[in-house]
Design a protein around this motif. Structure first.
Motif, PDB file in Angstrom:
ATOM      1  N   VAL A  29     -25.326 -17.381  40.034  1.00 45.70           N
ATOM      2  CA  VAL A  29     -26.146 -16.976  41.499  1.00 45.70           C
ATOM      3  C   VAL A  29     -27.245 -18.185  41.627  1.00 45.70           C
ATOM      4  O   VAL A  29     -27.938 -18.539  40.705  1.00 45.70           O
ATOM      5  CB  VAL A  29     -26.815 -15.734  41.531  1.00 45.70           C
ATOM      6  N   ALA A  30     -27.094 -18.810  42.720  1.00 48.28           N
ATOM      7  CA  ALA A  30     -28.144 -19.890  42.988  1.00 48.28           C
ATOM      8  C   ALA A  30     -29.410 -19.301  42.823  1.00 48.28           C
ATOM      9  O   ALA A  30     -29.955 -18.463  43.241  1.00 48.28           O
ATOM     10  CB  ALA A  30     -27.871 -20.798  44.215  1.00 48.28           C
ATOM     11  N   GLY A  31     -30.490 -20.044  42.283  1.00 48.17           N
ATOM     12  CA  GLY A  31     -31.931 -19.651  42.264  1.00 48.17           C
ATOM     13  C   GLY A  31     -32.388 -20.300  41.107  1.00 48.17           C
ATOM     14  O   GLY A  31     -31.891 -21.334  40.106  1.00 48.17           O
ATOM     15  N   SER A  32     -33.637 -19.515  40.317  1.00 45.34           N
ATOM     16  CA  SER A  32     -33.948 -19.990  39.059  1.00 45.34           C
ATOM     17  C   SER A  32     -33.212 -19.480  37.862  1.00 45.34           C
ATOM     18  O   SER A  32     -32.655 -18.473  37.830  1.00 45.34           O
ATOM     19  CB  SER A  32     -35.464 -19.387  39.025  1.00 45.34           C
ATOM     20  N   VAL A  33     -33.044 -20.393  36.857  1.00 45.59           N
ATOM     21  CA  VAL A  33     -32.093 -20.323  35.868  1.00 45.59           C
ATOM     22  C   VAL A  33     -32.763 -21.272  34.712  1.00 45.59           C
ATOM     23  O   VAL A  33     -33.374 -22.080  34.770  1.00 45.59           O
ATOM     24  CB  VAL A  33     -30.617 -20.643  35.753  1.00 45.59           C
ATOM     25  N   ARG A  34     -32.490 -20.558  33.480  1.00 47.07           N
ATOM     26  CA  ARG A  34     -32.828 -21.301  32.367  1.00 47.07           C
ATOM     27  C   ARG A  34     -31.658 -20.876  31.255  1.00 47.07           C
ATOM     28  O   ARG A  34     -31.041 -19.975  31.304  1.00 47.07           O
ATOM     29  CB  ARG A  34     -34.024 -21.180  31.759  1.00 47.07           C
ATOM     30  N   LEU A  35     -31.728 -21.843  30.103  1.00 49.63           N
ATOM     31  CA  LEU A  35     -30.715 -21.411  29.147  1.00 49.63           C
ATOM     32  C   LEU A  35     -31.304 -21.236  27.901  1.00 49.63           C
ATOM     33  O   LEU A  35     -32.493 -21.870  27.565  1.00 49.63           O
ATOM     34  CB  LEU A  35     -29.665 -22.871  28.980  1.00 49.63           C
ATOM     35  N   ARG A  36     -30.657 -20.475  27.021  1.00 48.24           N
ATOM     36  CA  ARG A  36     -31.044 -20.075  25.750  1.00 48.24           C
ATOM     37  C   ARG A  36     -30.207 -20.692  24.797  1.00 48.24           C
ATOM     38  O   ARG A  36     -29.096 -19.916  24.587  1.00 48.24           O
ATOM     39  CB  ARG A  36     -31.594 -18.930  25.639  1.00 48.24           C
ATOM     40  N   CYS A  37     -30.479 -21.467  23.685  1.00 49.14           N
ATOM     41  CA  CYS A  37     -29.353 -21.813  22.769  1.00 49.14           C
ATOM     42  C   CYS A  37     -29.833 -21.444  21.533  1.00 49.14           C
ATOM     43  O   CYS A  37     -30.979 -21.567  20.952  1.00 49.14           O
ATOM     44  CB  CYS A  37     -29.319 -23.402  22.833  1.00 49.14           C
ATOM     45  N   GLU A  38     -29.054 -20.495  20.796  1.00 44.50           N
ATOM     46  CA  GLU A  38     -29.477 -19.830  19.612  1.00 44.50           C
ATOM     47  C   GLU A  38     -28.379 -20.427  18.665  1.00 44.50           C
ATOM     48  O   GLU A  38     -27.148 -19.763  18.271  1.00 44.50           O
ATOM     49  CB  GLU A  38     -29.161 -18.182  19.708  1.00 44.50           C
ATOM     50  N   PRO A  39     -28.577 -21.397  17.887  1.00 42.27           N
ATOM     51  CA  PRO A  39     -27.934 -21.952  16.862  1.00 42.27           C
ATOM     52  C   PRO A  39     -27.781 -20.903  15.689  1.00 42.27           C
ATOM     53  O   PRO A  39     -28.645 -20.274  15.112  1.00 42.27           O
ATOM     54  CB  PRO A  39     -28.871 -23.086  16.350  1.00 42.27           C
ATOM     55  N   ALA A  40     -26.683 -20.853  14.908  1.00 47.59           N
ATOM     56  CA  ALA A  40     -26.410 -20.099  13.938  1.00 47.59           C
ATOM     57  C   ALA A  40     -27.365 -20.642  12.867  1.00 47.59           C
ATOM     58  O   ALA A  40     -27.204 -21.892  12.568  1.00 47.59           O
ATOM     59  CB  ALA A  40     -25.044 -20.177  13.406  1.00 47.59           C
ATOM     60  N   GLY A  41     -28.198 -19.558  12.394  1.00 43.33           N
ATOM     61  CA  GLY A  41     -29.076 -20.087  11.274  1.00 43.33           C
ATOM     62  C   GLY A  41     -30.335 -20.918  11.620  1.00 43.33           C
ATOM     63  O   GLY A  41     -30.755 -21.344  10.687  1.00 43.33           O
ATOM     64  N   GLY A  42     -30.554 -21.108  13.042  1.00 44.02           N
ATOM     65  CA  GLY A  42     -31.613 -21.871  13.351  1.00 44.02           C
ATOM     66  C   GLY A  42     -32.544 -21.213  14.302  1.00 44.02           C
ATOM     67  O   GLY A  42     -32.257 -20.080  14.656  1.00 44.02           O
ATOM     68  N   ALA A  43     -33.793 -21.864  14.672  1.00 48.27           N
ATOM     69  CA  ALA A  43     -34.504 -21.145  15.639  1.00 48.27           C
ATOM     70  C   ALA A  43     -33.889 -21.364  17.230  1.00 48.27           C
ATOM     71  O   ALA A  43     -33.331 -22.667  17.469  1.00 48.27           O
ATOM     72  CB  ALA A  43     -35.651 -21.939  15.585  1.00 48.27           C
ATOM     73  N   ALA A  44     -34.304 -20.579  18.007  1.00 46.73           N
ATOM     74  CA  ALA A  44     -33.734 -20.704  19.388  1.00 46.73           C
ATOM     75  C   ALA A  44     -34.356 -21.822  20.118  1.00 46.73           C
ATOM     76  O   ALA A  44     -35.484 -21.980  20.047  1.00 46.73           O
ATOM     77  CB  ALA A  44     -33.938 -19.260  20.031  1.00 46.73           C
ATOM     78  N   VAL A  45     -33.677 -22.335  21.416  1.00 46.69           N
ATOM     79  CA  VAL A  45     -34.371 -23.277  22.050  1.00 46.69           C
ATOM     80  C   VAL A  45     -34.205 -22.944  23.529  1.00 46.69           C
ATOM     81  O   VAL A  45     -33.102 -22.430  23.899  1.00 46.69           O
ATOM     82  CB  VAL A  45     -33.694 -24.625  21.755  1.00 46.69           C
ATOM     83  N   HIS A  46     -35.434 -22.947  24.136  1.00 47.18           N
ATOM     84  CA  HIS A  46     -35.190 -22.366  25.415  1.00 47.18           C
ATOM     85  C   HIS A  46     -35.371 -23.617  26.382  1.00 47.18           C
ATOM     86  O   HIS A  46     -36.253 -24.592  26.079  1.00 47.18           O
ATOM     87  CB  HIS A  46     -36.141 -21.216  25.884  1.00 47.18           C
ATOM     88  N   THR A  47     -34.648 -23.790  27.503  1.00 49.47           N
ATOM     89  CA  THR A  47     -34.860 -24.825  28.491  1.00 49.47           C
ATOM     90  C   THR A  47     -35.873 -24.349  29.450  1.00 49.47           C
ATOM     91  O   THR A  47     -36.286 -23.109  29.423  1.00 49.47           O
ATOM     92  CB  THR A  47     -33.676 -25.010  29.249  1.00 49.47           C
ATOM     93  N   GLU A  48     -36.421 -25.303  30.234  1.00 47.28           N
ATOM     94  CA  GLU A  48     -37.416 -24.978  31.127  1.00 47.28           C
ATOM     95  C   GLU A  48     -36.613 -24.085  32.337  1.00 47.28           C
ATOM     96  O   GLU A  48     -35.427 -24.406  32.539  1.00 47.28           O
ATOM     97  CB  GLU A  48     -38.107 -25.999  31.924  1.00 47.28           C
ATOM     98  N   TRP A  49     -37.336 -23.584  33.213  1.00 48.92           N
ATOM     99  CA  TRP A  49     -36.661 -22.907  34.254  1.00 48.92           C
ATOM    100  C   TRP A  49     -36.455 -23.896  35.223  1.00 48.92           C
ATOM    101  O   TRP A  49     -37.278 -24.920  35.473  1.00 48.92           O
ATOM    102  CB  TRP A  49     -37.572 -21.952  34.925  1.00 48.92           C
ATOM    103  N   VAL A  50     -35.376 -24.043  35.939  1.00 48.17           N
ATOM    104  CA  VAL A  50     -34.773 -24.930  36.842  1.00 48.17           C
ATOM    105  C   VAL A  50     -34.432 -24.128  38.063  1.00 48.17           C
ATOM    106  O   VAL A  50     -33.644 -22.907  38.021  1.00 48.17           O
ATOM    107  CB  VAL A  50     -33.872 -26.061  36.562  1.00 48.17           C
ATOM    108  N   LEU A  51     -34.377 -24.586  39.291  1.00 46.02           N
ATOM    109  CA  LEU A  51     -34.093 -23.914  40.567  1.00 46.02           C
ATOM    110  C   LEU A  51     -32.739 -24.712  40.915  1.00 46.02           C
ATOM    111  O   LEU A  51     -32.583 -25.954  41.116  1.00 46.02           O
ATOM    112  CB  LEU A  51     -35.161 -24.098  41.695  1.00 46.02           C
ATOM    113  N   LEU A  52     -31.611 -23.867  41.131  1.00 45.52           N
ATOM    114  CA  LEU A  52     -30.346 -24.590  41.285  1.00 45.52           C
ATOM    115  C   LEU A  52     -29.959 -24.174  42.853  1.00 45.52           C
ATOM    116  O   LEU A  52     -30.243 -23.071  43.393  1.00 45.52           O
ATOM    117  CB  LEU A  52     -29.201 -23.781  40.585  1.00 45.52           C
TER     118      LEU A  52
END
Length: 142
Positions: free
Chosen positions: A119-142
């Protein structure tokens, strides 16, 4: 007295449900150990005129922790399609978060992932590598 004023304001001018939902979601998604992937490139920043009807892909690049996350977002009938790549390719789970909910997928052996019907609107991604620390992107408006 303050309680009475708050009750009156709540009835006359209530906080929109979308705002309450976004506020609750932002608190629920806190992860103090996650790295923040900052937006390093956005093709929308170079567009002078919006194309009516969408369809033109938007390219986004994020960098944080030790990962680069590249995403192509294309507006299609039924929502936004997001195709992305995590670099370097590592076994990971990618979660697309928005005030309306979340979707999850695993990256393939080459670090690629895909979400459809976003759905168009504010989104972000969270990448959770196996055995590593999670990485969150900034919020972006699509």
């Amino acid at each position: 007295m303050l309680r009475a004023l708050r009750d009156i304001a709540g009835r006359r001018d209530p906080v929109p449900e979308a705002v309450l939902s976004a506020a609750r979601a932002s608190i629920a998604w806190r992860d103090p150990d996650a790295a923040l992937a900052r937006l390093t490139a956005d093709s929308a920043a170079h567009r002078l005129v919006a194309v009516r009807g969408g369809g033109s892909p938007r390219l986004l690049s994020f960098f944080g922790g030790s990962l680069t996350i590249d995403v192509q977002a294309t507006t299609r009938e039924g929502g936004v399609e997001m195709v992305g790549e995590v670099s370097p390719p590592v076994p990971a789970r990618v979660v697309l978060e928005s005030p309306g909910g979340s979707q999850e997928t695993d990256v393939d052996d080459e670090g690629r992932f895909r979400f459809q019907g976003v759905v168009a609107g504010s989104v972000r991604l969270r990448c959770e590598p196996a055995g590593g620390a999670a990485v969150h992107t900034e919020w972006v408006l699509l």
